[in-house]
Design an enzyme around this catalytic site. Structure first.
Site, PDB file in Angstrom:
ATOM      1  CG  ASP A 206      -0.074   0.309 -10.754  1.00 41.76           C
ATOM      2  OD1 ASP A 206       0.603   0.432 -11.788  1.00 41.76           O
ATOM      3  OD2 ASP A 206       0.170  -0.531  -9.870  1.00 41.76           O
TER       4      ASP A 206
ATOM      5  CE  LYS B   4      -0.928  -5.157  -2.453  1.00 47.10           C
ATOM      6  NZ  LYS B   4      -1.411  -4.127  -3.412  1.00 47.10           N
TER       7      LYS B   4
ATOM      8  CB  VAL C   8      -1.350 -11.707  -2.938  1.00 44.97           C
ATOM      9  CG1 VAL C   8      -2.844 -12.013  -2.910  1.00 44.97           C
ATOM     10  CG2 VAL C   8      -1.124 -10.237  -3.234  1.00 44.97           C
TER      11      VAL C   8
END
Length: 779
Positions: A152, A61, A46
């Site tokens: 996540d 990213k 990133v």
């Protein structure tokens, strides 16, 4: 152009590399000026970059090379989906960037780092963890409502913006998705091992409850500074997630409130059915600060009860004779008196404020409990107003009858909650009662019906919301697949009519009941049901309101009502005898409400020709509109939508056409007067309101018309008319007008610039008419 922001150690949700002089191994198009490395992970780096076209800082990213064509297409679909999402607690995704063999995504740069970096200074303050849970659940509830599972959730993906808000990052753009799948794919073993749910580890189907497990692990980490499942290898950690019960946060942080510890532990239940089904339900529980036991606890209790069944049978005689059980309850003033089957008083409790209400039934198991509704009318809506007491008089639970989401539909209800009436009704047909209640606005409307079935692992929740007072709720077997609640009520926006609603409780295992709405709430009525089933089976207006409509009988052969000593018969789908829909099922009426709701949304948004819309509805739904109450509902709902769009002329035409057929309808006259006033036709507006003021309907006083006339006279400076209305209303009203007279006098004074009238504002009663709210803000 401004220079790049200075170095920071707490930036994006990726591992810090500690160096800002790393040379990128890729080249982005000239639009993006790379400045420094923010972090790196297993699949991506990133970078902080300047978007030179938009002149703003973004995070880019950049993924490793060797990305297949299939995965590129998957990521394109994911970015498109990410761009379609908008929530204040979600990191915004901008666009996909292709740079040779590399693929990158530009996204919002969140400056203050992640909660993972905050943990470097130790566990967070408990109040901060609660705030994090609230904001994280808010954005997860949004994603779950969109059909998306994040997969996540962890502290490094919970970022902090410059206002201290939590921002959820990383919608899975780096996930190794299967060909043809998209962001909603669930049966893929991806995620961060320490935060993965048991079903994620097994690679089985994921649901919103999977995100809740990960959030539970994250909250445990934030509270204690440690992980609930620790080990020396990924295999050991996964095994602990699958088989070992996590410790309570209180074992490592004793000052953690018990309710918060229970909340976190329920999020980390091994089975998805023992958590909440989605973030919205978990958020509701968090905000109540009272977490019910998980369904696993109830199953364990039931198993224990079965194991000691023989002992229970042997003890039944002793319990009944040595410890008599509640069989009856009555309210005497502010006292609830509970008695056994022989009429002997078991216990008595006093509740201050309005007279309490009570019911007896075994909703928890272990003998009949007593449910008591209490409190003072006008209390805030987030205060518990139902309590469950054990057979010997101990308080077991407290419940907030309105639910956390209800004030969103009616903000005024939040501080105007009336008394709650509990009852015990068998909703599931298993011979055991559920707790069902109705809660009305303290003065006028709205109202709701709620229910709680702890045996099925369901949380207390709202079943039905109506824009008017609910008078009665009863359970019946009407021959459908589910037992049905027969609700008698008044609906205000549909013409202050009596209505009968048939509501079938719908829920998922281990979830809460699904909410249903009266059709005048057309934005909610028309929204797609979560489970594919609409809880409101029928909604039937049956004529002008007067007294209470009593349900005399309800069964597969139909429903019999007593309305002002008149007998009204409906079929089992609430279609009235003598009209075309009688005996034709529920589909015709439901189609009418669905189309009317869609038409109202279109007209309120300025779409469509009102005459064509009305003509089409009349042509397609002649059978439903043969009932005069349905015709009135059609006119009022469409007129309201036209007024919301500023199309007052079309609303006036619609109301005048309806009045030609029913010239003395009070609600049509009131709405016509309002619309004429809106276009500046003062004389015609006053005439319509004067006609409404003279209409005499049993159960209705002329308060609405009197207030509207007085307001219009005050706003236009017609003192003679204003004084006439006030004097006439004071003389003719049975008391209702005197409740708002001080507000109207204050309104007149304020319209004339007499600021000293603030004293009147302070004295004004604001329960009936909200003028005083405006005047106090003005003062």
């Amino acid at each position: 152009m401004h220079g790049p922001p200075g170095p920071t150690t707490k930036t994006l949700p990726f591992l810090a590399v500690g160096s800002e002089t790393v040379t990128p191994q890729f080249a982005l198009p000239a639009r993006w000026q790379i400045t420094r490395l923010l972090g790196a992970g297993g699949q991506a780096e990133v970078w902080l970059a300047r978007d030179q076209e938009l002149d703003e800082w973004v995070a880019v990213k950049v993924f490793r090379g060797d990305i297949s064509d299939t995965r590129r297409e998957c990521m394109r679909r994911e970015v498109r989906l990410g761009r379609s999402l908008s929530h204040p607690n979600l990191v915004r995704v901008y666009e996909l960037i292709e740079a040779g063999e590399h693929l990158a995504v530009s996204m919002e740069w969140v400056r203050e780092g992640s909660l993972a970096s905050c943990l470097e200074d130790g566990p967070l303050e408990i109040g901060r963890v609660i705030a994090v849970a609230d904001e994280a659940l808010s954005v997860l509830a949004y994603l779950h409502d969109q059909g998306i599972v994040h997969r996540d959730v962890k502290p490094s993906n919970l970022l902090l913006d410059d206002r201290g808000r939590v921002r959820l990052a990383d919608l899975g753009l780096a996930r190794p998705l299967e060909p043809g799948s998209d962001l909603t794919t669930t049966a893929t073993t991806v995620g961060t091992p320490g935060f993965m749910s048991p079903e994620q580890i097994r690679g089985t189907e994921l649901t919103p409850a999977s995100d809740l497990y990960s959030l539970g692990v994250a909250l445990f980490h934030l509270l204690t500074g440690r992980m609930p499942s620790e080990g020396n290898s990924g295999f050991e950690i996964a095994d602990r997630h699958l088989h070992k019960e996590p410790p309570s946060p209180r074992s490592q942080r004793p000052e953690c409130p018990a309710w918060l510890a229970h909340f976190v532990l329920r999020l980390m239940e091994k089975s998805p059915r023992d958590r909440w089904p989605d973030a919205a339900r978990a958020l509701d529980a968090l905000r109540r600060r009272r977490v019910m036991a998980s369904p696993r606890t109830w199953r364990r209790a039931a198993a224990g009860a079965a194991a000691v069944g023989v002992v229970a049978v042997a003890a039944t005689w002793a319990v009944r004779h040595l410890h008599p059980l509640p069989a009856g309850v009555r309210v005497v003033g502010n006292d609830v008196v509970v008695s056994d089957a022989s009429g002997h008083q078991l216990w008595r409790k006093t509740f201050p404020g309005d007279a309490p209400t009570a019911a007896v039934g075994d909703v928890l198991g272990g003998g009949p409990q007593v449910a008591i509704g209490f409190g003072t009318a006008g209390r805030p809506g987030d205060v518990p107003d139902l309590a469950i007491f054990s057979p010997d008089g101990r308080e077991l639970e407290r419940i907030c009858s309105t639910g956390a989401t209800f004030p969103l539909y009616f903000p005024d209800f939040e501080n105007r909650v009336g008394v709650t009436w509990p009852s015990m009704i068998d909703l599931d047909g298993d011979g055991k009662p559920e707790l069902v209640w109705r809660t009305n606005h303290a003065v006028w409307y709205p109202s709701l019906v709620g229910a709680w079935n702890p045996r099925a692992g369901l949380s207390p929740s709202v079943l039905f919301v109506n824009s008017g007072t609910i008078h009665g709720v009863s359970g019946a077997d009407l021959g459908g697949e589910r037992r049905t609640l027969v609700i008698s009520a008044i609906n205000n926006p549909l013409g202050y009519q009596r209505v009968v609603a048939l509501v079938e409780p719908v829920h998922q295992a281990g979830s809460a009941y699904q909410e249903g709405f009266s059709p005048d709430l057309f934005g909610e009525w028309s929204s797609a049901p979560r489970n594919g089933v609409v809880p409101v089976r029928a909604f039937t207006p049956i004529g002008p309101a007067g007294g209470v409509a009593l349900v005399l009988a309800a069964g597969p052969s139909g429903i019999v009502l007593d309305v002002d000593r008149r007998r009204i018969e409906l079929d089992a789908d609430a279609n009235p005898r003598g009209f075309p829909l009688y005996g034709a099922g529920s589909a015709g009426r439901t189609r009418f409400w669905n189309e009317l709701a869609a038409a109202c949304l279109d007209l309120a948004g300025g779409r469509g020709d009102s005459r064509a819309v009305v003509a089409g509805l009349r042509e397609r739904h002649a059978a439903a509109l043969a009932e005069p109450p349905m015709e009135l509902a059609l006119t009022l709902m469409l007129a309201r939508s036209l007024a919301q769009a500023g199309n007052h002329g079309a609303a006036i035409d619609l109301l005048q056409t309806a009045l030609a057929a029913t010239p003395d309808d009070l609600d049509l006259l009131l709405r016509l007067g309002e619309q004429l006033a809106a276009v500046g036709n003062y004389g015609a507006a006053m005439d319509a309101l004067a006609r409404a003021h003279r209409v005499n309907i049993v159960g209705r006083n002329p308060l609405d018309a009197a207030v509207s006339r007085a307001e219009l006279a005050a706003a236009s400076g017609d003192e003679v008319r204003f004084r006439q209305v006030v004097e006439y209303s004071r003389a003719s009203s049975e008391g209702g007008f005197r409740d708002v007279e001080s507000q109207l006098l204050a309104f007149w004074a304020f319209c004339r610039g007499e600021w000293g009238a603030q004293d009147l504002v302070e004295e004004a009663d604001d329960h009936n008419v909200p003028i005083v709210t405006v005047l106090r803000a003005w003062a």
